[in-house]
Design a protein around this motif. Structure first.
Motif, short mmCIF file in Angstrom:
data_model
loop_
_atom_site.label_atom_id
_atom_site.label_comp_id
_atom_site.label_asym_id
_atom_site.label_seq_id
_atom_site.Cartn_x
_atom_site.Cartn_y
_atom_site.Cartn_z
N ILE A 1 43.82 48.14 39.38
CA ILE A 1 43.37 49.00 41.16
C ILE A 1 43.38 47.79 41.41
CG2 ILE A 1 41.36 50.39 41.84
CD1 ILE A 1 40.96 52.38 39.44
N ILE A 2 42.38 46.93 41.04
CA ILE A 2 42.45 45.64 41.48
C ILE A 2 43.84 44.87 42.48
CG2 ILE A 2 41.08 43.12 41.36
CD1 ILE A 2 39.48 44.30 39.53
N GLY A 3 44.32 45.17 41.32
CA GLY A 3 45.40 44.22 42.00
C GLY A 3 45.77 45.19 42.55
N LEU A 4 46.28 46.45 43.14
CA LEU A 4 47.30 47.44 44.17
C LEU A 4 45.83 46.65 45.37
CD1 LEU A 4 48.13 49.90 41.60
CD2 LEU A 4 49.46 48.11 43.06
N GLU A 5 44.75 47.36 45.07
CA GLU A 5 43.70 47.31 46.55
C GLU A 5 44.12 45.88 46.90
OE1 GLU A 5 39.77 48.23 44.69
OE2 GLU A 5 40.49 49.95 45.02
N ILE A 6 44.04 44.27 45.92
CA ILE A 6 44.60 43.25 47.19
C ILE A 6 45.45 43.36 47.56
CG2 ILE A 6 41.95 42.45 45.29
CD1 ILE A 6 44.42 40.67 44.13
N GLY A 7 46.47 43.64 47.33
CA GLY A 7 47.71 43.58 48.72
C GLY A 7 49.05 43.29 46.94
N ALA A 8 48.42 43.88 45.96
CA ALA A 8 49.91 43.50 45.26
C ALA A 8 50.43 44.87 45.68
CB ALA A 8 50.04 44.22 43.17
N LYS B 1 44.71 36.71 47.19
CA LYS B 1 43.90 36.71 48.37
C LYS B 1 44.43 35.47 48.94
CE LYS B 1 40.16 38.92 45.26
NZ LYS B 1 38.95 38.54 44.98
N LYS B 2 45.12 34.53 47.92
CA LYS B 2 45.16 33.18 48.95
C LYS B 2 46.44 33.73 49.76
CE LYS B 2 42.09 30.36 48.51
NZ LYS B 2 41.15 29.32 49.99
N ILE B 3 47.50 34.40 49.05
CA ILE B 3 49.10 34.28 49.99
C ILE B 3 48.44 35.58 50.73
CG2 ILE B 3 51.13 35.79 49.32
CD1 ILE B 3 51.67 34.31 46.49
N ARG B 4 47.44 36.42 50.16
CA ARG B 4 47.88 37.72 51.47
C ARG B 4 46.89 36.92 53.10
NH1 ARG B 4 51.05 39.54 50.44
NH2 ARG B 4 51.52 41.44 48.81
N GLU B 5 46.03 36.20 52.55
CA GLU B 5 45.18 35.48 54.09
C GLU B 5 46.21 35.23 54.99
OE1 GLU B 5 43.41 31.72 53.00
OE2 GLU B 5 41.49 33.95 52.13
N THR B 6 47.86 34.29 54.66
CA THR B 6 48.81 33.98 55.89
C THR B 6 49.76 35.45 55.99
OG1 THR B 6 49.06 32.31 54.37
CG2 THR B 6 47.79 32.11 55.49
N SER C 1 43.01 32.32 38.60
CA SER C 1 43.12 33.81 39.01
C SER C 1 44.44 34.39 39.39
CB SER C 1 42.21 34.86 38.47
OG SER C 1 42.83 36.01 38.58
N GLY C 2 45.47 35.32 38.34
CA GLY C 2 46.63 35.46 39.82
C GLY C 2 45.67 36.26 41.13
N PHE C 3 45.01 37.23 40.73
CA PHE C 3 43.44 38.22 41.92
C PHE C 3 43.96 36.64 42.41
CE2 PHE C 3 42.45 40.64 38.06
CZ PHE C 3 43.54 41.37 38.01
N ASP C 4 42.87 35.11 42.65
CA ASP C 4 42.54 34.99 43.34
C ASP C 4 44.11 34.35 44.28
OD1 ASP C 4 39.99 35.16 42.50
OD2 ASP C 4 40.01 33.43 42.23
N VAL C 5 44.90 33.53 43.69
CA VAL C 5 46.14 33.22 44.60
C VAL C 5 47.37 34.34 45.29
CG1 VAL C 5 48.79 33.28 43.35
CG2 VAL C 5 46.89 31.95 42.05
#
Length: 226
Positions: free
Chosen positions: A88-95, A65-70, A59-63
């Protein structure tokens, strides 16, 4: 030249975006799998990520999240779904933004440029301010360096010194410093300014014994040498 990583499993969409970015003087690289894109980001520097939500391997959402770890690299989601919950999910996880297919490639490029400008402005604001008197003010962290050493300052010492640093050679009266630094502080007397100037001078001399950058103007107030 800005370098954009496009993570999109539809080659036709990716090619159209690459062409649009090239037309605007920006470099674009394409990866069709999330896993390959993460490896690419670990090995090469990019300024922006365009990320499709529906990828074949993950999932792009998982990608994201991985990017935002670092990394806090600016990121815009591309999706065929127009559900509010996905946005909403996309923006909340850092987009930083979200575009629904079908879209205009020029609009996407324009959004990317807008986000990059906003990001650059934030970066400029976050840069510590340097002063010719060996001070460096980090306004976001509320810290001040003097001769490459961080000073251990109280809240009011920090605000007082920052005020003097921002306008070197300007003579601030005690009343002016009270209004700027001790705003909303009740039952505070003018001699509080003198006391804080004294402790600031002592802390500056701990770093540099010859420090004499805060000047007293008798009957007028204080200033900082430039």
């Amino acid at each position: 030249m800005f370098n954009v990583l496009i993570i999109e499993d539809e080659p036709a969409i990716a090619e159209t975006l690459i062409y649009a970015f090239h037309e605007m003087g920006m470099q674009a690289t394409h990866k069709s799998l999330g896993g390959d894109a993460l490896i690419e980001l670990n090995h090469h520097a990019y300024d922006f990520v365009l990320l499709d939500v529906g990828l074949p391997d993950m999932s792009g959402f998982d990608v994201c999240k991985k990017i935002r770890e670092t990394s806090q690299i600016p990121l815009l989601f591309l999706t065929a779904r127009n559900h509010e919950i996905d946005r909403i999910i996309g923006l909340e996880i850092g987009a930083d933004d979200y575009v629904t297919k079908p879209f205009s490639p020029r609009e996407v490029v324009t959004r990317v440029k807008t986000i990059l400008r906003r990001t650059e402005n934030r970066a400029d604001l976050a840069k510590p301010e340097k002063n010719s008197t060996h001070f460096v003010v980090d306004a976001l962290a509320n810290r001040i360096q003097y001769h490459d050493r961080f000073l251990e300052l109280t809240r009011y010492e920090f605000l007082l010194l920052k005020t003097l640093i921002h306008q070197p050679q300007r003579v601030f009266s005690r009343d002016q410093l009270m209004d700027i630094v001790w705003v909303n502080a009740e039952n505070t007397l003018e001699r509080t300014v003198d006391a804080h100037i004294k402790t600031l001078r002592a802390k500056l001399r701990e770093v540099n014994a010859e420090s004499d950058v805060i000047v007293t103007h008798r009957g007028m107030g204080y200033s900082l040498l430039n």
